[in-house]
Design a protein around this motif. Structure first.
Motif, PDB file in Angstrom:
ATOM      1  N   ARG A  86      10.698  17.415  -3.111  1.00  0.00           N
ATOM      2  CA  ARG A  86      10.339  16.210  -4.221  1.00  0.00           C
ATOM      3  C   ARG A  86      11.309  15.677  -4.338  1.00  0.00           C
ATOM      4  O   ARG A  86      12.740  16.114  -4.627  1.00  0.00           O
ATOM      5  N   ILE A  87      11.414  14.234  -4.684  1.00  0.00           N
ATOM      6  CA  ILE A  87      12.481  13.382  -4.691  1.00  0.00           C
ATOM      7  C   ILE A  87      12.116  12.441  -5.968  1.00  0.00           C
ATOM      8  O   ILE A  87      10.990  11.782  -5.738  1.00  0.00           O
ATOM      9  N   LEU A  88      12.523  12.662  -7.099  1.00  0.00           N
ATOM     10  CA  LEU A  88      12.470  12.019  -8.368  1.00  0.00           C
ATOM     11  C   LEU A  88      10.902  12.491  -8.841  1.00  0.00           C
ATOM     12  O   LEU A  88      10.482  11.549  -9.384  1.00  0.00           O
ATOM     13  N   GLY A  89      10.618  13.531  -8.563  1.00  0.00           N
ATOM     14  CA  GLY A  89       9.447  14.190  -8.971  1.00  0.00           C
ATOM     15  C   GLY A  89       8.214  13.868  -8.304  1.00  0.00           C
ATOM     16  O   GLY A  89       7.273  14.450  -8.385  1.00  0.00           O
ATOM     17  N   LEU A  90       8.487  13.159  -7.099  1.00  0.00           N
ATOM     18  CA  LEU A  90       7.484  12.809  -6.047  1.00  0.00           C
ATOM     19  C   LEU A  90       7.486  13.511  -4.840  1.00  0.00           C
ATOM     20  O   LEU A  90       8.576  13.651  -4.188  1.00  0.00           O
ATOM     21  N   SER A  91       6.634  13.933  -4.221  1.00  0.00           N
ATOM     22  CA  SER A  91       6.368  14.364  -2.753  1.00  0.00           C
ATOM     23  C   SER A  91       6.635  13.393  -1.991  1.00  0.00           C
ATOM     24  O   SER A  91       6.582  12.228  -2.298  1.00  0.00           O
ATOM     25  N   LEU A  92       7.068  13.607  -0.552  1.00  0.00           N
ATOM     26  CA  LEU A  92       6.960  12.550   0.374  1.00  0.00           C
ATOM     27  C   LEU A  92       5.559  11.999   0.478  1.00  0.00           C
ATOM     28  O   LEU A  92       5.663  10.601   0.711  1.00  0.00           O
ATOM     29  N   ALA A  93       4.221  12.622   0.417  1.00  0.00           N
ATOM     30  CA  ALA A  93       3.091  11.931   0.066  1.00  0.00           C
ATOM     31  C   ALA A  93       2.974  11.036  -0.976  1.00  0.00           C
ATOM     32  O   ALA A  93       2.527   9.967  -0.737  1.00  0.00           O
ATOM     33  N   GLY A  94       3.336  11.443  -1.950  1.00  0.00           N
ATOM     34  CA  GLY A  94       3.623  10.446  -3.263  1.00  0.00           C
ATOM     35  C   GLY A  94       4.536   9.174  -2.886  1.00  0.00           C
ATOM     36  O   GLY A  94       3.853   7.999  -3.192  1.00  0.00           O
ATOM     37  N   TRP A  95       5.514   9.600  -2.322  1.00  0.00           N
ATOM     38  CA  TRP A  95       6.328   8.219  -1.851  1.00  0.00           C
ATOM     39  C   TRP A  95       5.526   7.293  -1.153  1.00  0.00           C
ATOM     40  O   TRP A  95       5.874   6.110  -1.119  1.00  0.00           O
ATOM     41  N   ASN A  96       5.088   7.690  -0.025  1.00  0.00           N
ATOM     42  CA  ASN A  96       4.128   7.126   0.907  1.00  0.00           C
ATOM     43  C   ASN A  96       3.187   6.292   0.169  1.00  0.00           C
ATOM     44  O   ASN A  96       2.998   5.198   0.596  1.00  0.00           O
ATOM     45  N   ALA A  97       2.472   6.714  -0.909  1.00  0.00           N
ATOM     46  CA  ALA A  97       1.438   5.972  -1.447  1.00  0.00           C
ATOM     47  C   ALA A  97       2.378   4.921  -2.381  1.00  0.00           C
ATOM     48  O   ALA A  97       1.807   3.745  -2.237  1.00  0.00           O
ATOM     49  N   VAL A  98       3.303   5.291  -2.946  1.00  0.00           N
ATOM     50  CA  VAL A  98       4.088   4.199  -3.640  1.00  0.00           C
ATOM     51  C   VAL A  98       4.554   2.965  -2.608  1.00  0.00           C
ATOM     52  O   VAL A  98       4.581   1.940  -2.894  1.00  0.00           O
ATOM     53  N   ILE A  99       5.307   3.446  -1.408  1.00  0.00           N
ATOM     54  CA  ILE A  99       5.878   2.364  -0.546  1.00  0.00           C
ATOM     55  C   ILE A  99       4.792   1.685  -0.019  1.00  0.00           C
ATOM     56  O   ILE A  99       4.862   0.321   0.219  1.00  0.00           O
ATOM     57  N   SER A 100       3.689   2.149   0.234  1.00  0.00           N
ATOM     58  CA  SER A 100       2.565   1.637   0.804  1.00  0.00           C
ATOM     59  C   SER A 100       1.888   0.581  -0.101  1.00  0.00           C
ATOM     60  O   SER A 100       1.714  -0.534   0.368  1.00  0.00           O
ATOM     61  N   ALA A 101       1.847   1.009  -1.369  1.00  0.00           N
ATOM     62  CA  ALA A 101       1.564  -0.123  -2.548  1.00  0.00           C
ATOM     63  C   ALA A 101       2.340  -1.203  -2.467  1.00  0.00           C
ATOM     64  O   ALA A 101       2.116  -2.537  -2.358  1.00  0.00           O
ATOM     65  N   VAL A 102       3.592  -0.732  -2.373  1.00  0.00           N
ATOM     66  CA  VAL A 102       4.566  -2.306  -2.457  1.00  0.00           C
ATOM     67  C   VAL A 102       4.304  -3.103  -1.171  1.00  0.00           C
ATOM     68  O   VAL A 102       4.473  -4.204  -0.995  1.00  0.00           O
ATOM     69  N   ILE A 103       4.044  -2.388  -0.058  1.00  0.00           N
ATOM     70  CA  ILE A 103       3.949  -3.229   1.410  1.00  0.00           C
ATOM     71  C   ILE A 103       2.528  -3.909   1.114  1.00  0.00           C
ATOM     72  O   ILE A 103       2.472  -5.197   1.697  1.00  0.00           O
ATOM     73  N   VAL A 104       1.417  -3.533   0.506  1.00  0.00           N
ATOM     74  CA  VAL A 104       0.244  -3.992   0.134  1.00  0.00           C
ATOM     75  C   VAL A 104       0.632  -5.575  -0.513  1.00  0.00           C
ATOM     76  O   VAL A 104       0.219  -6.392  -0.259  1.00  0.00           O
ATOM     77  N   ALA A 105       1.376  -5.051  -1.842  1.00  0.00           N
ATOM     78  CA  ALA A 105       1.711  -6.335  -2.806  1.00  0.00           C
ATOM     79  C   ALA A 105       2.562  -7.300  -1.944  1.00  0.00           C
ATOM     80  O   ALA A 105       2.139  -8.515  -2.151  1.00  0.00           O
ATOM     81  N   LEU A 106       3.264  -6.848  -1.037  1.00  0.00           N
ATOM     82  CA  LEU A 106       4.117  -7.898  -0.247  1.00  0.00           C
ATOM     83  C   LEU A 106       3.444  -8.613   0.600  1.00  0.00           C
ATOM     84  O   LEU A 106       3.606  -9.850   0.965  1.00  0.00           O
ATOM     85  N   SER A 107       2.348  -8.003   1.236  1.00  0.00           N
ATOM     86  CA  SER A 107       1.578  -8.575   2.303  1.00  0.00           C
ATOM     87  C   SER A 107       0.679  -9.596   1.650  1.00  0.00           C
ATOM     88  O   SER A 107       0.526 -10.593   2.395  1.00  0.00           O
ATOM     89  N   LEU A 108       0.087  -9.217   0.481  1.00  0.00           N
ATOM     90  CA  LEU A 108      -0.864 -10.317  -0.353  1.00  0.00           C
ATOM     91  C   LEU A 108       0.216 -11.346  -0.656  1.00  0.00           C
ATOM     92  O   LEU A 108      -0.435 -12.519  -0.648  1.00  0.00           O
ATOM     93  N   ARG A 109       1.378 -11.272  -1.194  1.00  0.00           N
ATOM     94  CA  ARG A 109       2.274 -12.462  -1.318  1.00  0.00           C
ATOM     95  C   ARG A 109       2.767 -13.216  -0.226  1.00  0.00           C
ATOM     96  O   ARG A 109       2.439 -14.404  -0.347  1.00  0.00           O
ATOM     97  N   GLY A 110       2.731 -12.515   0.908  1.00  0.00           N
ATOM     98  CA  GLY A 110       2.950 -13.315   1.902  1.00  0.00           C
ATOM     99  C   GLY A 110       1.948 -14.188   2.436  1.00  0.00           C
ATOM    100  O   GLY A 110       2.052 -15.477   3.000  1.00  0.00           O
ATOM    101  N   MET A 111       0.700 -13.565   2.579  1.00  0.00           N
ATOM    102  CA  MET A 111      -0.641 -14.396   2.597  1.00  0.00           C
ATOM    103  C   MET A 111      -0.828 -15.791   1.968  1.00  0.00           C
ATOM    104  O   MET A 111      -1.050 -16.732   2.163  1.00  0.00           O
ATOM    105  N   ARG A 112      -0.396 -15.535   0.650  1.00  0.00           N
ATOM    106  CA  ARG A 112      -0.360 -16.615  -0.169  1.00  0.00           C
ATOM    107  C   ARG A 112       0.786 -17.766  -0.062  1.00  0.00           C
ATOM    108  O   ARG A 112       0.439 -18.796  -0.552  1.00  0.00           O
ATOM    109  N   ARG A 113       1.870 -17.219   0.365  1.00  0.00           N
ATOM    110  CA  ARG A 113       2.921 -18.088   0.409  1.00  0.00           C
ATOM    111  C   ARG A 113       2.847 -18.959   1.871  1.00  0.00           C
ATOM    112  O   ARG A 113       3.638 -19.884   2.148  1.00  0.00           O
ATOM    113  N   VAL A 114       2.034 -18.431   2.905  1.00  0.00           N
ATOM    114  CA  VAL A 114       1.748 -18.967   4.304  1.00  0.00           C
ATOM    115  C   VAL A 114       1.232 -20.492   4.132  1.00  0.00           C
ATOM    116  O   VAL A 114       0.489 -20.614   3.379  1.00  0.00           O
TER     117      VAL A 114
END
Length: 162
Positions: free
Chosen positions: A134-162
């Motif tokens: 666990r890193i800062l209370g989250l397992s690697l699976a938890g961190w995968n969910a957080v990082i994936s959510a950030v990537i999704v948000a960045l992807s949506l932002r990128g789509m809107r900015r193109v």
């Protein structure tokens, strides 16, 4: 959020996704063996990193439509990754039952009972419901969910900015 161009957004997604899968490999190298669900979560990165690289190239030189489609594809890939990460983290926290087959490697076919018993002694079982670290209370699976959510948000932002 930062005011990033589509090129920088795509490059950030690529770097973040690549660093995440590289981090998983590094943890594995240092003895944190992945379970079956961990290995399945990596598929999003094996597909998403090359698509993010294509999105970066497209944002740099390609047509806007292709860039928008690639951002959308990255978003879809990592929505799936986020959901899978949440599912695996829930299994680790005991919120729900994981797959019954998620008990690690199965010994190879044995020639006799002694061979079978020796294989059982040397086979390391990696359970999907046990957290390796666990890193800062989250397992690697938890961190995968957080990082994936950030990537999704960045992807949506990128789509809107193109």
């Amino acid at each position: 959020m930062l005011n990033l161009s589509p090129l920088r957004t795509a490059a950030l997604i690529f770097v973040l996704a690549f660093a995440t899968i590289a981090g998983a490999w590094i943890f594995e190298y240092f003895g944190y063996l992945p379970c079956e669900l961990c290995l399945q979560q990596r598929w999003a990165y094996y597909i998403g990193v090359p698509v993010a690289a294509l999105a970066t190239l497209s944002a740099w030189r390609g047509p806007q439509t292709a860039t928008r489609v690639l951002f959308g594809l990255v978003g879809i890939i990592f929505i799936g990754s986020m959901i899978f990460g949440i599912y695996h983290a829930g299994v680790e926290w005991g919120f729900w039952q994981g797959p019954t087959g998620c008990t690690g490697a199965v010994p190879q076919r044995a020639n006799d009972m002694n061979d079978f018993m020796n294989q059982l002694k040397t086979t390391k079982v990696v359970r999907c419901d046990a957290v390796a670290i666990r890193i800062l209370g989250l397992s690697l699976a938890g961190w995968n969910a957080v990082i994936s959510a950030v990537i999704v948000a960045l992807s949506l932002r990128g789509m809107r900015r193109v």
